[in-house]
Design a protein around this motif. Structure first.
Motif, PDB file in Angstrom:
ATOM      1  N   ALA A  40       0.912  -1.349  -0.253  1.00 30.16           N
ATOM      2  CA  ALA A  40       0.191  -0.053  -0.186  1.00 30.16           C
ATOM      3  C   ALA A  40       0.784   1.017   0.255  1.00 30.16           C
ATOM      4  O   ALA A  40       0.520   2.215   0.233  1.00 30.16           O
ATOM      5  N   THR A  41       2.131   0.768  -0.330  1.00 32.05           N
ATOM      6  CA  THR A  41       3.083   2.133  -0.736  1.00 32.05           C
ATOM      7  C   THR A  41       2.217   3.279  -1.736  1.00 32.05           C
ATOM      8  O   THR A  41       2.332   4.221  -2.142  1.00 32.05           O
ATOM      9  N   LEU A  42       1.613   1.974  -2.715  1.00 28.76           N
ATOM     10  CA  LEU A  42       1.299   3.258  -3.994  1.00 28.76           C
ATOM     11  C   LEU A  42      -0.254   2.687  -3.920  1.00 28.76           C
ATOM     12  O   LEU A  42      -0.519   1.088  -3.858  1.00 28.76           O
ATOM     13  N   SER A  43      -1.155   3.106  -3.619  1.00 31.95           N
ATOM     14  CA  SER A  43      -2.580   1.967  -3.949  1.00 31.95           C
ATOM     15  C   SER A  43      -3.434   3.064  -4.777  1.00 31.95           C
ATOM     16  O   SER A  43      -3.147   4.223  -5.766  1.00 31.95           O
ATOM     17  N   LEU A  44      -3.981   2.860  -5.099  1.00 27.73           N
ATOM     18  CA  LEU A  44      -5.505   3.428  -5.617  1.00 27.73           C
ATOM     19  C   LEU A  44      -6.033   4.738  -4.585  1.00 27.73           C
ATOM     20  O   LEU A  44      -6.379   4.378  -3.342  1.00 27.73           O
ATOM     21  N   ALA A  45      -7.049   5.822  -5.366  1.00 25.62           N
ATOM     22  CA  ALA A  45      -7.549   6.623  -4.029  1.00 25.62           C
ATOM     23  C   ALA A  45      -8.394   5.972  -3.771  1.00 25.62           C
ATOM     24  O   ALA A  45      -8.870   6.209  -2.692  1.00 25.62           O
ATOM     25  N   SER A  46      -9.320   5.368  -4.682  1.00 26.05           N
ATOM     26  CA  SER A  46     -11.100   4.804  -4.173  1.00 26.05           C
ATOM     27  C   SER A  46     -10.155   3.332  -2.867  1.00 26.05           C
ATOM     28  O   SER A  46     -11.482   3.213  -2.586  1.00 26.05           O
ATOM     29  N   ALA A  47      -9.163   3.332  -2.957  1.00 31.51           N
ATOM     30  CA  ALA A  47      -9.281   2.138  -1.964  1.00 31.51           C
ATOM     31  C   ALA A  47      -8.558   2.908  -0.443  1.00 31.51           C
ATOM     32  O   ALA A  47      -9.122   2.296   0.851  1.00 31.51           O
ATOM     33  N   GLY A  48      -8.969   4.427  -0.332  1.00 33.72           N
ATOM     34  CA  GLY A  48      -9.049   5.362   1.298  1.00 33.72           C
ATOM     35  C   GLY A  48      -8.271   5.573   1.522  1.00 33.72           C
ATOM     36  O   GLY A  48      -6.514   4.935   0.995  1.00 33.72           O
ATOM     37  N   VAL A  49      -7.992   6.494   2.318  1.00 36.56           N
ATOM     38  CA  VAL A  49      -6.645   6.607   3.747  1.00 36.56           C
ATOM     39  C   VAL A  49      -6.978   6.377   4.865  1.00 36.56           C
ATOM     40  O   VAL A  49      -5.550   5.559   5.485  1.00 36.56           O
ATOM     41  N   HIS A  50      -7.694   6.806   5.883  1.00 39.33           N
ATOM     42  CA  HIS A  50      -8.047   6.556   6.721  1.00 39.33           C
ATOM     43  C   HIS A  50      -8.375   4.991   6.825  1.00 39.33           C
ATOM     44  O   HIS A  50      -7.825   4.297   8.257  1.00 39.33           O
ATOM     45  N   LYS A  51      -9.257   4.443   6.164  1.00 37.22           N
ATOM     46  CA  LYS A  51      -9.254   3.217   6.870  1.00 37.22           C
ATOM     47  C   LYS A  51     -10.381   2.375   8.151  1.00 37.22           C
ATOM     48  O   LYS A  51      -9.482   1.101   8.125  1.00 37.22           O
ATOM     49  N   LYS A  52     -10.906   3.139   8.024  1.00 38.65           N
ATOM     50  CA  LYS A  52     -11.688   2.787   9.451  1.00 38.65           C
ATOM     51  C   LYS A  52     -12.609   1.555  10.308  1.00 38.65           C
ATOM     52  O   LYS A  52     -12.778   1.015  11.421  1.00 38.65           O
ATOM     53  N   TRP A  53     -12.847   1.273   8.977  1.00 45.25           N
ATOM     54  CA  TRP A  53     -13.012   0.110   8.413  1.00 45.25           C
ATOM     55  C   TRP A  53     -11.824  -1.573   8.668  1.00 45.25           C
ATOM     56  O   TRP A  53     -12.488  -2.795   8.914  1.00 45.25           O
ATOM     57  N   ASN A  54     -11.324  -1.164   9.420  1.00 40.24           N
ATOM     58  CA  ASN A  54      -9.495  -2.005   8.415  1.00 40.24           C
ATOM     59  C   ASN A  54      -9.951  -3.083  10.112  1.00 40.24           C
ATOM     60  O   ASN A  54     -10.233  -3.355  10.614  1.00 40.24           O
ATOM     61  N   THR A  55      -9.740  -4.297   9.233  1.00 37.38           N
ATOM     62  CA  THR A  55      -9.151  -5.565  10.748  1.00 37.38           C
ATOM     63  C   THR A  55      -8.504  -4.746  12.411  1.00 37.38           C
ATOM     64  O   THR A  55      -8.354  -4.114  11.891  1.00 37.38           O
ATOM     65  N   LYS A  56      -9.723  -5.403  13.763  1.00 38.24           N
ATOM     66  CA  LYS A  56      -8.890  -4.837  14.506  1.00 38.24           C
ATOM     67  C   LYS A  56      -7.730  -5.721  15.083  1.00 38.24           C
ATOM     68  O   LYS A  56      -7.542  -6.403  14.532  1.00 38.24           O
ATOM     69  N   LYS A  57      -6.707  -4.471  14.814  1.00 36.42           N
ATOM     70  CA  LYS A  57      -5.699  -5.354  15.506  1.00 36.42           C
ATOM     71  C   LYS A  57      -4.783  -4.148  16.524  1.00 36.42           C
ATOM     72  O   LYS A  57      -3.906  -3.630  16.590  1.00 36.42           O
ATOM     73  N   GLN A  58      -5.582  -4.396  17.456  1.00 40.30           N
ATOM     74  CA  GLN A  58      -5.161  -3.464  18.622  1.00 40.30           C
ATOM     75  C   GLN A  58      -3.252  -4.105  19.324  1.00 40.30           C
ATOM     76  O   GLN A  58      -2.706  -3.208  19.855  1.00 40.30           O
ATOM     77  N   TYR A  59      -2.925  -5.050  19.026  1.00 35.07           N
ATOM     78  CA  TYR A  59      -1.840  -5.467  19.679  1.00 35.07           C
ATOM     79  C   TYR A  59      -0.667  -5.008  18.443  1.00 35.07           C
ATOM     80  O   TYR A  59      -0.188  -6.579  18.557  1.00 35.07           O
ATOM     81  N   PHE A  60      -0.579  -4.782  17.622  1.00 31.59           N
ATOM     82  CA  PHE A  60      -0.318  -4.903  15.824  1.00 31.59           C
ATOM     83  C   PHE A  60       1.282  -5.065  16.962  1.00 31.59           C
ATOM     84  O   PHE A  60       1.567  -3.584  16.989  1.00 31.59           O
TER      85      PHE A  60
END
Length: 439
Positions: A402-422
């Motif tokens: 995701a260093t290079l991506s598309l604008a449609s893929a978003g930036v903040h991604k609040k929906w992303n998989t929960k990773k509290q201890y990543f």
């Protein structure tokens, strides 16, 4: 440590030595935990667990965590009291890290023999038939030492005449300090097999275990010594193969060549419920980019794409909704831009307002080799697109996904998989390397 044995040429010329079939199963110990420890030496002697997607269940445990009574597959919230009380180190899963370390381990194993079957991310079968019965266990120790030195990952190694018996040997090796067990040269292995419960035998699942228990078969020795005629009459061909393998007769060959996949699916459960179209579109776009990158890495193109979305079946108060749709591309492709465009068109068709979506995914199907898909309509523009995709893949491989991506893929991604201890370890990032402080 003596020089690793990498070549078999000299051994194969020694006609006075008898060589029998020998299969080694190399299994990485608590692999996900070992990967996290590799970049964090402070936790090497501490209890550690790694969680599944969305921090749901425990999928890897250190020996220290096992001794506390933490169970494999147990929901995190159920084990939380023990974890907090004993200061267990907790990590969200980091699959890009685990995949990279796995590739390093497998490359190391191939230096001993190219006849290798990568069975899973942390397991591989290796043909050691070119070594004599007398030296094969020492070779196992050699492999274990080299893998640890070159990759930092501890392993357990079981060696036997068949794949099923090598699994048994590996099961024993995990409990030994040396980490290596060879069943080669042992004439009577019944006392060993008697200690292996039937459900621990490779290929014996839950339903088959119930069937064997019903017929008085509780351990591997009893299955080995059961009449083959009875097994064929009352069970199936797989059970017959397993019994023969326990007798030391090889029935399951090494699968050293991997066939190309026919489909590629990328799906995730969201870290939080998604209600609006924009966030769902971002998630689908990300999954499309991931899937497209995967099939490009294998020189494949897709003819069809399926998008599916669904809400949680356990939250009836919000209503349940699930839908999917498949369309064909005009020309088979692995172009991320085209894949994302098609996916968004499908999503617009199946999305419904008023629902809280829990999961979505993309399936690229009817895959074929990229060279077979070339057609008369290929143009200079196609070459430019292919060049762009290669540049994107190379950049993301070097600097992180995701260093290079598309604008449609978003930036903040609040929906992303929960990773509290990543742990945020990235093998492409120089600053993630562990440092040594001089005193």
């Amino acid at each position: 440590m003596r020089k690793p044995i990498f070549l078999f040429g000299e051994l194969s010329l020694m006609s006075s030595i008898q060589y029998t079939k020998k299969i080694a199963l190399i299994d990485c110990n608590a692999f996900y935990v070992s990967c996290e420890r590799l970049f964090n030496p402070k936790i090497r002697k501490k209890p550690v667990v790694v969680l599944s997607n969305n921090d749901g269940c425990i999928i890897s445990r250190s020996n220290e965590a096992k001794s506390l009574g933490i169970k494999m597959g147990e929901p995190y919230f159920k084990a939380k009291e023990i974890i907090v009380k004993n200061k267990v180190q907790v990590f969200s899963s980091n699959y890009s890290l685990y995949g990279d370390i796995s590739r390093r381990v497998m490359r190391t194993l191939k230096r001993f023999n190219s006849d290798i079957e990568v069975y899973s991310i942390d397991e591989a079968f290796l043909d050691l038939s070119n070594f004599s019965d007398e030296e094969v266990e020492n070779v196992g120790h050699e492999i274990r030492s080299v893998v640890l030195q070159w990759t930092g990952i501890p392993t357990s190694i079981g060696i036997a005449k068949t794949k099923t018996l090598s699994k048994v040997a590996n099961h024993i090796a995990k409990k030994k300090k040396s980490g290596v067990t060879s069943l080669i040269g042992i004439e009577n292995i019944d006392p060993i097999l008697e200690k292996v419960e039937i459900n621990d035998v490779w290929g014996v699942g839950r339903q088959l275990t119930k069937f064997f228990h019903k017929n008085g078969i509780y351990n591997a020795r009893q299955l080995k010594n059961k009449s083959n005629t009875w097994i064929k009459k009352n069970s199936n061909v797989l059970s017959s193969r397993t019994a023969m393998e326990l007798k030391g007769i090889s029935c399951i060959d090494l699968e050293t060549t991997s066939s190309k996949r026919k489909s590629c699916v990328v799906s995730r459960s969201f870290g939080k419920r998604v209600e609006n179209f924009q966030e769902l579109k971002e998630a689908i776009a990300n999954y499309c980019l991931n899937a497209s990158e995967k099939i490009r890495s294998e020189s494949l193109v897709a003819k069809s794409i399926t998008i599916f979305i669904r809400t949680s079946p356990f939250q009836n108060q919000y209503g349940y909704y699930s839908n999917s749709k498949t369309i064909d591309f005009p020309i088979a492709t692995n172009n991320s831009i085209e894949v994302v465009k098609a996916a968004i068109l499908i999503l617009e068709n199946i999305f419904k307002n008023g629902y809280r979506y829990q999961k979505a995914g993309v399936l690229l199907s009817n895959l074929s080799d990229v060279n077979d898909a070339k057609n008369l309509f290929s143009s200079e523009r196609d070459e430019k697109i292919n060049s762009l995709m290669r540049s994107i893949d190379n950049t993301n491989y070097r600097y992180g996904r995701a260093t290079l991506s598309l604008a449609s893929a978003g930036v903040h991604k609040k929906w992303n998989t929960k990773k509290q201890y990543f742990s945020k370890i990235d093998t492409a990032d120089f600053y993630c390397l562990p440092s040594i402080k001089a005193h």
